[in-house]
Design an enzyme around this catalytic site. Structure first.
Site, PDB file in Angstrom:
ATOM      1  N   GLY A 116      -1.252  24.916  -4.536  1.00 19.52           N
ATOM      2  CA  GLY A 116      -2.135  23.998  -3.617  1.00 19.52           C
ATOM      3  C   GLY A 116      -1.659  24.461  -1.998  1.00 19.52           C
ATOM      4  O   GLY A 116      -2.445  24.803  -1.482  1.00 19.52           O
ATOM      5  N   GLU A 162       3.581  20.978   1.411  1.00 23.20           N
ATOM      6  CA  GLU A 162       2.622  20.563   0.791  1.00 23.20           C
ATOM      7  C   GLU A 162       1.158  20.705   1.107  1.00 23.20           C
ATOM      8  O   GLU A 162       1.159  20.536   2.204  1.00 23.20           O
ATOM      9  CB  GLU A 162       3.199  19.026   0.276  1.00 23.20           C
ATOM     10  CG  GLU A 162       4.118  18.669  -0.982  1.00 23.20           C
ATOM     11  CD  GLU A 162       3.333  18.604  -2.182  1.00 23.20           C
ATOM     12  OE1 GLU A 162       2.133  19.347  -2.180  1.00 23.20           O
ATOM     13  OE2 GLU A 162       3.767  18.052  -3.067  1.00 23.20           O
ATOM     14  N   ASP A 189      -1.073  12.164  -1.965  1.00 22.96           N
ATOM     15  CA  ASP A 189      -2.081  11.251  -2.471  1.00 22.96           C
ATOM     16  C   ASP A 189      -1.420   9.984  -2.912  1.00 22.96           C
ATOM     17  O   ASP A 189      -1.149   9.267  -2.225  1.00 22.96           O
ATOM     18  CB  ASP A 189      -2.882  11.855  -3.685  1.00 22.96           C
ATOM     19  CG  ASP A 189      -3.899  11.312  -4.241  1.00 22.96           C
ATOM     20  OD1 ASP A 189      -4.350  10.265  -3.627  1.00 22.96           O
ATOM     21  OD2 ASP A 189      -4.255  11.505  -5.480  1.00 22.96           O
ATOM     22  N   GLY A 205       1.461   9.782  -3.732  1.00 25.10           N
ATOM     23  CA  GLY A 205       3.078   9.917  -3.047  1.00 25.10           C
ATOM     24  C   GLY A 205       3.967  10.278  -4.280  1.00 25.10           C
ATOM     25  O   GLY A 205       5.155  10.678  -3.883  1.00 25.10           O
ATOM     26  N   ARG A 217     -10.180  27.214  -4.398  1.00 27.45           N
ATOM     27  CA  ARG A 217      -8.852  27.420  -3.469  1.00 27.45           C
ATOM     28  C   ARG A 217      -9.161  28.167  -2.286  1.00 27.45           C
ATOM     29  O   ARG A 217      -8.625  28.391  -1.294  1.00 27.45           O
ATOM     30  CB  ARG A 217      -7.761  27.851  -4.404  1.00 27.45           C
ATOM     31  CG  ARG A 217      -7.049  26.869  -5.317  1.00 27.45           C
ATOM     32  CD  ARG A 217      -5.885  27.487  -5.842  1.00 27.45           C
ATOM     33  NE  ARG A 217      -5.644  26.961  -7.111  1.00 27.45           N
ATOM     34  CZ  ARG A 217      -4.837  25.517  -7.291  1.00 27.45           C
ATOM     35  NH1 ARG A 217      -4.637  25.097  -6.174  1.00 27.45           N
ATOM     36  NH2 ARG A 217      -4.632  25.381  -8.467  1.00 27.45           N
TER      37      ARG A 217
HETATM   38  P1  IMP Z   1       0.237  13.028  -5.678  1.00 31.41           P
HETATM   39  O1  IMP Z   1       1.473  12.946  -6.553  1.00 31.41           O
HETATM   40  O2  IMP Z   1      -0.645  11.738  -6.252  1.00 31.41           O
HETATM   41  O3  IMP Z   1       0.464  12.506  -4.467  1.00 31.41           O
HETATM   42  O4  IMP Z   1      -0.579  14.219  -5.713  1.00 31.41           O
HETATM   43  C1  IMP Z   1      -0.372  15.068  -5.321  1.00 31.41           C
HETATM   44  C2  IMP Z   1      -0.878  16.200  -5.829  1.00 31.41           C
HETATM   45  O5  IMP Z   1      -2.322  15.787  -6.330  1.00 31.41           O
HETATM   46  C3  IMP Z   1      -1.406  17.267  -4.787  1.00 31.41           C
HETATM   47  O6  IMP Z   1      -0.253  18.317  -4.814  1.00 31.41           O
HETATM   48  C4  IMP Z   1      -2.529  17.904  -5.512  1.00 31.41           C
HETATM   49  O7  IMP Z   1      -2.277  18.973  -6.071  1.00 31.41           O
HETATM   50  C5  IMP Z   1      -3.340  16.719  -6.263  1.00 31.41           C
HETATM   51  N1  IMP Z   1      -4.425  16.321  -5.395  1.00 31.41           N
HETATM   52  C6  IMP Z   1      -4.311  14.761  -5.115  1.00 31.41           C
HETATM   53  N2  IMP Z   1      -5.720  14.703  -4.466  1.00 31.41           N
HETATM   54  C7  IMP Z   1      -6.541  15.938  -4.447  1.00 31.41           C
HETATM   55  C8  IMP Z   1      -7.683  16.207  -3.957  1.00 31.41           C
HETATM   56  O8  IMP Z   1      -8.308  15.530  -3.290  1.00 31.41           O
HETATM   57  N3  IMP Z   1      -7.969  17.357  -4.067  1.00 31.41           N
HETATM   58  C9  IMP Z   1      -7.166  18.413  -4.802  1.00 31.41           C
HETATM   59  N4  IMP Z   1      -5.923  18.170  -5.089  1.00 31.41           N
HETATM   60  C10 IMP Z   1      -5.556  16.772  -5.051  1.00 31.41           C
HETATM   61 MG    MG Z   2      -3.659  20.707  -7.642  1.00 33.15          MG
END
Ligand code: IMP
Ligand code: MG
Length: 174
Positions: A39, A94, A98, A100, A160
């Site tokens: 990403g 990063e 989201d 975290g 993407r």
């Molecule tokens: P976390 O561990 O919940 O913070 O998730 C982080 C990962 O979730 C990011 O690196 C993304 O790959 C994916 N992600 C979270 N929200 C989104 C979104 O709105 N669009 C696309 N990918 C997301």
């Molecule tokens: Mg992703």
């Protein structure tokens, strides 16, 4: 595709500001950008080209949600860094923070390799969704709780390539 949340011009302007702050803060240090695949790849490509101090880059990949939505409690590397991180000034790049969980876990994994310093630069911060408190030293944009795609971010590996950030119309379950 839903509405555009952040235009290509807005992204480019903010990336330059982030690169400026990073260039200022890392002058005279040993900057190593750690780009989190997939990403952050597009963000990293623009960011690193705007950084004006010596810097190197490496890539890591974490186990991801796949196309489902349940966060993994303990994400692991599917690709670890190739270079030694000990005594380097590490800046994680990063796409989005989201819940975290991913970045908190990544920080732990990288810290175990004894860098001199460890900080995070994220393009997007979905602050309302945070479950684990993990600092974001350089943040592009705080965004509302919506599923977004474009500029590296995907839904089921699609979108993407879009040069802007858009809200996905049919939102996957969080
Ligand atoms: P976390 O561990 O919940 O913070 O998730 C982080 C990962 O979730 C990011 O690196 C993304 O790959 C994916 N992600 C979270 N929200 C989104 C979104 O709105 N669009 C696309 N990918 C997301
Ligand atoms: Mg992703």
């Amino acid at each position: 595709m839903g509405r555009t949340l952040i235009t290509a011009d807005e992204i480019q302007a903010r990336v330059l500001e982030l690169a400026e702050a990073i260039s200022h803060d890392y002058a005279g240090r040993d900057l190593l950008l750690i780009c989190v695949l997939k990403g952050a790849a597009i963000f990293w490509a623009d960011l690193c080209r705007a950084i004006r101090v010596p810097c190197q880059s490496d890539f890591v990949a974490m186990e991801s949600y796949g196309d489902a939505s349940a966060p993994l409690e303990e994400p692991r590397f599917t690709k670890a860094a190739d270079v030694t991180l000990a005594n380097r000034d590490i800046l994680i790049v990063e796409d989005i923070i989201d819940t975290g969980h991913t970045s908190a876990c990544l920080r732990g994994l990288l810290r175990a390799q004894s860098p001199r310093s460890l900080a995070l630069c994220a393009l997007l911060d979905k602050a309302e969704r945070r479950q684990v408190n993990s600092p974001i030293e350089y943040c592009g944009f705080v965004i509302p709780n919506a599923f977004v795609v474009g500029y590296g971010l995907d839904f089921a590996q699609q979108y993407r390539h879009l040069p802007f950030i858009a809200v996905l119309e049919t939102q996957p379950e969080h």
